[in-house]
Design an enzyme around this catalytic site. Structure first.
Site, mmCIF file in Angstrom:
data_model
loop_
_atom_site.group_PDB
_atom_site.id
_atom_site.type_symbol
_atom_site.label_atom_id
_atom_site.label_comp_id
_atom_site.label_asym_id
_atom_site.label_seq_id
_atom_site.Cartn_x
_atom_site.Cartn_y
_atom_site.Cartn_z
ATOM 1 N N ARG A 1 0.856 -1.181 0.000
ATOM 2 C CA ARG A 1 0.000 0.000 0.000
ATOM 3 C C ARG A 1 0.896 1.236 0.000
ATOM 4 O O ARG A 1 2.113 1.139 -0.005
ATOM 5 C CB ARG A 1 -0.947 0.004 1.211
ATOM 6 C CG ARG A 1 -0.504 -0.688 2.503
ATOM 7 C CD ARG A 1 0.612 -0.077 3.265
ATOM 8 N NE ARG A 1 0.414 1.349 3.419
ATOM 9 C CZ ARG A 1 1.419 2.172 3.645
ATOM 10 N NH1 ARG A 1 2.646 1.734 3.678
ATOM 11 N NH2 ARG A 1 1.195 3.453 3.814
ATOM 12 N N ALA B 1 0.603 5.293 -2.022
ATOM 13 C CA ALA B 1 0.310 5.701 -3.392
ATOM 14 C C ALA B 1 1.383 5.296 -4.403
ATOM 15 O O ALA B 1 1.094 4.593 -5.378
ATOM 16 C CB ALA B 1 0.052 7.213 -3.414
ATOM 17 N N GLN C 1 -1.168 2.076 10.334
ATOM 18 C CA GLN C 1 0.050 2.131 9.507
ATOM 19 C C GLN C 1 1.188 2.865 10.220
ATOM 20 O O GLN C 1 2.361 2.585 9.993
ATOM 21 C CB GLN C 1 -0.233 2.835 8.168
ATOM 22 C CG GLN C 1 -1.070 2.045 7.179
ATOM 23 C CD GLN C 1 -2.541 2.407 7.224
ATOM 24 O OE1 GLN C 1 -3.076 2.668 8.305
ATOM 25 N NE2 GLN C 1 -3.223 2.418 6.074
ATOM 26 N N ASP D 1 -2.092 11.027 -1.197
ATOM 27 C CA ASP D 1 -2.519 10.108 -2.250
ATOM 28 C C ASP D 1 -2.976 10.849 -3.492
ATOM 29 O O ASP D 1 -3.086 10.251 -4.575
ATOM 30 C CB ASP D 1 -3.640 9.211 -1.714
ATOM 31 C CG ASP D 1 -3.134 8.324 -0.593
ATOM 32 O OD1 ASP D 1 -3.060 8.807 0.558
ATOM 33 O OD2 ASP D 1 -2.765 7.171 -0.874
ATOM 34 N N ASN E 1 -5.398 12.545 1.812
ATOM 35 C CA ASN E 1 -4.483 11.677 2.533
ATOM 36 C C ASN E 1 -5.254 10.837 3.537
ATOM 37 O O ASN E 1 -6.478 10.975 3.685
ATOM 38 C CB ASN E 1 -3.392 12.513 3.232
ATOM 39 C CG ASN E 1 -2.193 11.677 3.647
ATOM 40 O OD1 ASN E 1 -1.668 10.887 2.860
ATOM 41 N ND2 ASN E 1 -1.781 11.820 4.889
ATOM 42 N N LYS E 2 -4.527 9.966 4.243
ATOM 43 C CA LYS E 2 -5.162 9.055 5.181
ATOM 44 C C LYS E 2 -6.099 9.775 6.149
ATOM 45 O O LYS E 2 -5.782 10.881 6.608
ATOM 46 C CB LYS E 2 -4.085 8.314 5.985
ATOM 47 C CG LYS E 2 -4.555 7.272 6.938
ATOM 48 C CD LYS E 2 -5.445 6.216 6.278
ATOM 49 C CE LYS E 2 -4.784 5.589 5.093
ATOM 50 N NZ LYS E 2 -5.702 4.863 4.202
HETATM 51 C C1 LIG Z 1 3.480 8.194 0.047
HETATM 52 S S1 LIG Z 1 1.852 7.717 -0.191
HETATM 53 C C2 LIG Z 1 1.414 7.239 1.394
HETATM 54 C C3 LIG Z 1 -0.037 7.443 1.681
HETATM 55 O O1 LIG Z 1 -0.776 6.253 1.341
HETATM 56 C C4 LIG Z 1 -1.402 5.806 2.522
HETATM 57 O O2 LIG Z 1 -2.641 5.216 2.285
HETATM 58 P P1 LIG Z 1 -2.784 3.585 2.340
HETATM 59 O O3 LIG Z 1 -1.940 3.090 3.488
HETATM 60 O O4 LIG Z 1 -4.261 3.381 2.533
HETATM 61 O O5 LIG Z 1 -2.303 3.116 0.993
HETATM 62 C C5 LIG Z 1 -1.577 7.062 3.350
HETATM 63 O O6 LIG Z 1 -2.613 7.872 2.854
HETATM 64 C C6 LIG Z 1 -0.229 7.677 3.140
HETATM 65 O O7 LIG Z 1 -0.106 9.035 3.465
#
Ligand SMILES: CSC[C@H]1O[C@H](OP(=O)(O)O)[C@H](O)[C@@H]1O
Length: 348
Positions: free
Chosen positions: A53, A55, A202, A243, A253-254
């Site tokens: 996971r 982006a 995360q 993202d 973002n998250k």
């Molecule tokens: C450098 S992109 C990281 C970005 O992606 C994460 O989302 P996910 O863990 O659901 O893929 C999160 O938004 C991070 O900031």
């Protein structure tokens, strides 16, 4: 970045070149488990179920997924079907569509028999470029961190980050973490407040794992603690990944990022967003136009981790209905600056 003492990228081709190896991030930090993906379907599962996971990382994984599809069938219909299947795996991070479009455009004019090799080469280039982009983000962020630390040279620079925008979310260095790693390696004393980042944690699981491996001092905090720390003057800056950044500078973002930005603004704490050009989406006007992924309520209702025997167990924290939007949108007006591979773009 450093993993088990060795410089390591978070994605690499299999030894025979026909597939791709990723870390199964669902097992971290308890187990470092590399997984080989050998088909577009396997890549789609890995992205959708968040084995991998972040982006840039899901873009890189999908790029190899498209190449593996073309190795099975290089025809136009197969290309279109694989692109459609992979682009639907997760709706919010623009890197996914960007990477798939880039690979598709690189092979579309080629004869079917030549497409797989060209697709793999483009996927390799996406990975190499991402590592270079993140390194450059780190360099520009390092200069910013030097300036911030010069204001309080007598103590560590306290940085708060949310989720994982680290080397696990990219090919290497990370986006939000790149300046942290480069500052630490340059001898600037940095301490990181790591938002646990419910519901998938995360931060507590992945960012803390990364920082431990690299020897960066850090403290895991509940998502709701950041506002108090900022009010107490214990946060010098917030830095997050993203993202998708839209044409007007809104930041997706998250989930929970927006609340950090509000607390930062209310306490005059600079709020920075780190991103490569592959996460900028000029075709989307504002954050209101971004599809926000809604994931299973079970992710909210459950917690996973080792029990007293060390076995990975899952417990339920509620039996009530739950809602699980995976991202939110921070309006551009709350962003102090954007740390990119070309420099820091400050909002005026
Ligand atoms: C450098 S992109 C990281 C970005 O992606 C994460 O989302 P996910 O863990 O659901 O893929 C999160 O938004 C991070 O900031």
């Amino acid at each position: 970045m450093i993993l088990e003492g060795q410089p390591t990228r978070s994605i690499r081709r299999t030894a025979d070149g026909a597939g791709v190896c990723i870390l199964d991030q669902r097992q971290l930090p308890w187990e470092v488990r590399w997984v080989e993906l050998r088909s577009a379907d396997a890549a789609a599962v890995a992205i959708r179920e968040m084995w991998t996971r972040g982006a840039p990382m899901i873009g890189a994984t999908a790029a190899y997924g498209l190449a593996m599809a073309l190795a099975e069938d290089g025809g136009d219909a197969a290309l279109a079907a694989a692109h459609a299947m992979l682009v639907e795996t997760r709706p919010t991070a623009i890197n996914l569509r960007w990477a798939l479009d880039t690979v598709r455009d690189a092979v579309a004019a080629l004869p079917p028999a030549a497409r797989a090799e060209a697709a793999f080469a483009r996927a390799d280039a996406i990975c190499d470029e991402d590592a270079a982009l993140c390194r450059a983000i780190g360099e520009h962020g390092l200069a910013l961190f030097r300036d911030l630390h010069a204001r309080h040279p007598d103590r560590p620079l306290n940085i708060l980050t949310h989720c994982n925008a680290g080397w696990l979310a990219t090919v290497d260095y990370g986006t939000a973490t790149a300046p942290i790693y480069l500052a630490h390696d340059a001898g600037i004393p940095v301490h990181v407040w790591v938002d646990e980042t419910r519901p998938r944690n995360q931060g507590a699981l992945l960012t803390a794992f990364e920082l431990r491996n690299h020897g960066v001092p850090h403290t895991v905090i509940a998502d709701n603690a950041g506002g108090l720390l900022m009010m107490q003057g214990r946060v010098d800056a917030v830095i997050v990944g993203t993202d998708r950044v839209t044409a007007n500078g809104d930041v997706c973002n998250k989930i929970g990022t927006y609340l950090k930005a509000l607390a930062a603004r209310d306490n005059d704490v600079p709020f920075y967003v780190a991103l490569p050009y592959t996460t900028f989406d000029p075709a989307t006007a504002t954050g209101a136009d971004i599809p926000i992924e809604e994931r299973s309520a079970e992710e909210v209702a459950r917690l996973t981790g080792p029990d007293e025997t060390g076995r990975i167990a899952t417990i339920r924290v509620t039996d009530s209905p739950a809602l699980n939007p995976a991202f939110d949108v921070t309006p551009a007006r709350l962003v102090t600056g954007y740390i990119t591979e070309r420099g820091v773009l400050a909002r005026v």
